[in-house]
Design a protein around this motif. Structure first.
Motif, mmCIF file in Angstrom:
data_model
loop_
_atom_site.group_PDB
_atom_site.id
_atom_site.type_symbol
_atom_site.label_atom_id
_atom_site.label_comp_id
_atom_site.label_asym_id
_atom_site.label_seq_id
_atom_site.Cartn_x
_atom_site.Cartn_y
_atom_site.Cartn_z
ATOM 1 N N LYS A 9 -0.947 -1.945 -15.418
ATOM 2 C CA LYS A 9 -0.697 -0.555 -14.961
ATOM 3 C C LYS A 9 -2.164 0.238 -15.347
ATOM 4 O O LYS A 9 -2.568 0.986 -14.427
ATOM 5 N N TYR A 33 -2.760 -5.251 1.947
ATOM 6 C CA TYR A 33 -3.633 -4.273 1.851
ATOM 7 C C TYR A 33 -4.149 -3.723 0.356
ATOM 8 O O TYR A 33 -3.235 -3.769 -0.338
ATOM 9 N N TYR A 35 -5.647 -0.315 -0.973
ATOM 10 C CA TYR A 35 -6.145 1.219 -1.153
ATOM 11 C C TYR A 35 -6.877 1.845 -2.116
ATOM 12 O O TYR A 35 -6.273 1.397 -3.495
ATOM 13 N N GLN A 37 -7.461 5.524 -4.303
ATOM 14 C CA GLN A 37 -6.923 6.820 -3.971
ATOM 15 C C GLN A 37 -7.693 7.529 -5.424
ATOM 16 O O GLN A 37 -7.486 7.382 -6.561
ATOM 17 N N LEU A 43 -5.468 8.119 0.883
ATOM 18 C CA LEU A 43 -5.567 6.615 0.331
ATOM 19 C C LEU A 43 -6.851 6.280 1.484
ATOM 20 O O LEU A 43 -6.758 6.359 2.555
ATOM 21 N N LEU A 45 -8.754 2.612 2.843
ATOM 22 C CA LEU A 45 -8.796 1.448 2.699
ATOM 23 C C LEU A 45 -9.905 0.468 2.391
ATOM 24 O O LEU A 45 -10.903 0.797 2.924
ATOM 25 N N PHE A 88 -7.158 5.308 -8.658
ATOM 26 C CA PHE A 88 -5.897 4.675 -8.755
ATOM 27 C C PHE A 88 -6.115 3.440 -7.418
ATOM 28 O O PHE A 88 -6.338 4.095 -6.334
ATOM 29 N N LEU A 90 -4.219 1.077 -4.896
ATOM 30 C CA LEU A 90 -2.818 0.638 -4.557
ATOM 31 C C LEU A 90 -3.010 -0.267 -3.829
ATOM 32 O O LEU A 90 -3.674 -0.488 -2.697
ATOM 33 N N PHE A 105 4.514 -0.388 -1.015
ATOM 34 C CA PHE A 105 3.325 -0.223 -1.970
ATOM 35 C C PHE A 105 3.823 -0.624 -3.311
ATOM 36 O O PHE A 105 5.053 -0.638 -3.831
ATOM 37 N N GLY A 106 2.648 -1.263 -4.173
ATOM 38 C CA GLY A 106 3.096 -1.505 -5.408
ATOM 39 C C GLY A 106 2.914 -0.286 -6.273
ATOM 40 O O GLY A 106 2.571 0.902 -5.705
ATOM 41 N N SER A 107 3.143 -0.325 -7.422
ATOM 42 C CA SER A 107 3.134 0.740 -8.261
ATOM 43 C C SER A 107 1.824 1.391 -8.794
ATOM 44 O O SER A 107 1.675 2.271 -9.634
ATOM 45 N N GLY B 40 1.086 9.247 -10.159
ATOM 46 C CA GLY B 40 0.922 7.846 -10.875
ATOM 47 C C GLY B 40 1.632 6.818 -10.310
ATOM 48 O O GLY B 40 2.102 5.791 -10.905
ATOM 49 N N GLU B 41 2.726 7.072 -9.090
ATOM 50 C CA GLU B 41 3.531 5.983 -8.858
ATOM 51 C C GLU B 41 3.223 5.610 -7.195
ATOM 52 O O GLU B 41 2.421 6.217 -6.651
ATOM 53 N N ALA B 42 3.995 4.649 -6.649
ATOM 54 C CA ALA B 42 3.733 4.062 -5.491
ATOM 55 C C ALA B 42 4.335 5.329 -4.303
ATOM 56 O O ALA B 42 5.313 5.769 -4.545
ATOM 57 N N PRO B 43 3.752 5.111 -3.273
ATOM 58 C CA PRO B 43 4.134 6.087 -2.324
ATOM 59 C C PRO B 43 5.289 5.270 -1.656
ATOM 60 O O PRO B 43 5.503 4.230 -1.817
ATOM 61 N N PHE B 103 -4.867 7.818 6.416
ATOM 62 C CA PHE B 103 -3.953 8.901 5.579
ATOM 63 C C PHE B 103 -4.710 10.046 5.549
ATOM 64 O O PHE B 103 -6.028 10.183 5.282
#
Lengths: 114, 113
Positions: A9, A33, A35, A37, A43, A45, A88, A90, A105-107, B40-43, B103
């Motif tokens: 994390k 994918y 990304y 951020q 986002l 790529l 960040f 993703l 998406f993952g967290s 801090g989280e996933a979209p 995006f």
């Protein structure tokens, strides 16, 4: 439960160090994918892969590398050549051949430089 | 290429209605997505529009006008948990079967009590 798992994390990188971010999915999705951020930005790529053993550069691939040896896994390595890695990250996947093909998406992994 | 514009921030009151706009300039178009992202989280996926008109899904609706390069996300009966960033994304037809998304920068919505 099906989903995308990113780890860790939080990750810290020292000067000149390569670090690898993990992304695993059990959704049986073909495409994956990565990304990046940054605060206040959309986002962007980095890399994407449509099938095993194949991947393409996205818009900001410099300083990053990926592999796709298994359908379930798409790790991202942030190399020492990436001079501004704090962001960040993703990972996402999608099923191909469906009508809306939404991304899952993952967290996320927050990478910081020490 | 693609250019996607959204307002940076919006504020609304609990129980109210808010409309988040998205405009895009593209050489082609294969669909528009809205995602919600808490800090801090996933979209998470909210809606998908490929044809003109309004798509309604509970408290959330999304509208598309392809001729105007315009979409909006409408949130009704706002709740505190709706405070989040809302991302507009357009499918890039250049990528063929890869179907990449471009995006926008996202709209940070703050819901006040």
């Amino acid at each position: 439960d099906g989903g995308i798992t990113q780890s860790p994390k939080y990750l810290f990188r020292k000067e000149g160090q390569n670090v690898t971010l993990s992304c695993e999915q059990n959704l049986n999705h073909d495409a994956m994918y990565w990304y990046r951020q940054d605060p206040g930005q959309g986002l962007r790529l980095i890399y994407y892969s449509q099938i095993v053993n194949d991947f393409q550069k996205g818009d900001i691939a410099e300083g990053y590398s990926v592999s796709r040896e298994k359908k379930e896994s798409f790790p991202l390595t942030v190399t020492s050549a990436q001079k501004n890695p704090t962001a960040f990250y993703l990972c996402a996947s999608r099923m191909t051949g469906t009508t809306n093909e939404k991304l899952f998406f993952g967290s996320g992994t927050q990478l910081s430089v020490l | 290429g693609q250019n996607i514009d959204q307002p940076t921030e919006m504020t609304a009151t609990e129980g109210a209605i808010v409309q988040i706009n998205c405009t895009y300039q593209t050489s082609g178009f294969n669909g528009l997505f809205w995602y919600q992202q808490h800090a801090g989280e996933a979209p998470t996926f909210l809606s998908y529009n490929v044809l003109d008109g309004l798509e309604e899904k509970g408290r959330f609706s999304s509208f598309l006008s392809r001729s105007k390069g315009y979409s909006y996300l409408l949130l009704k009966e706002l709740q505190m948990k709706d405070s989040a960033s809302y991302l507009c994304a357009v499918r890039d037809p250049r990528s063929g079967s890869a179907r990449q998304l471009t995006f926008g920068s996202g709209t940070q919505l703050t819901v006040l009590p």
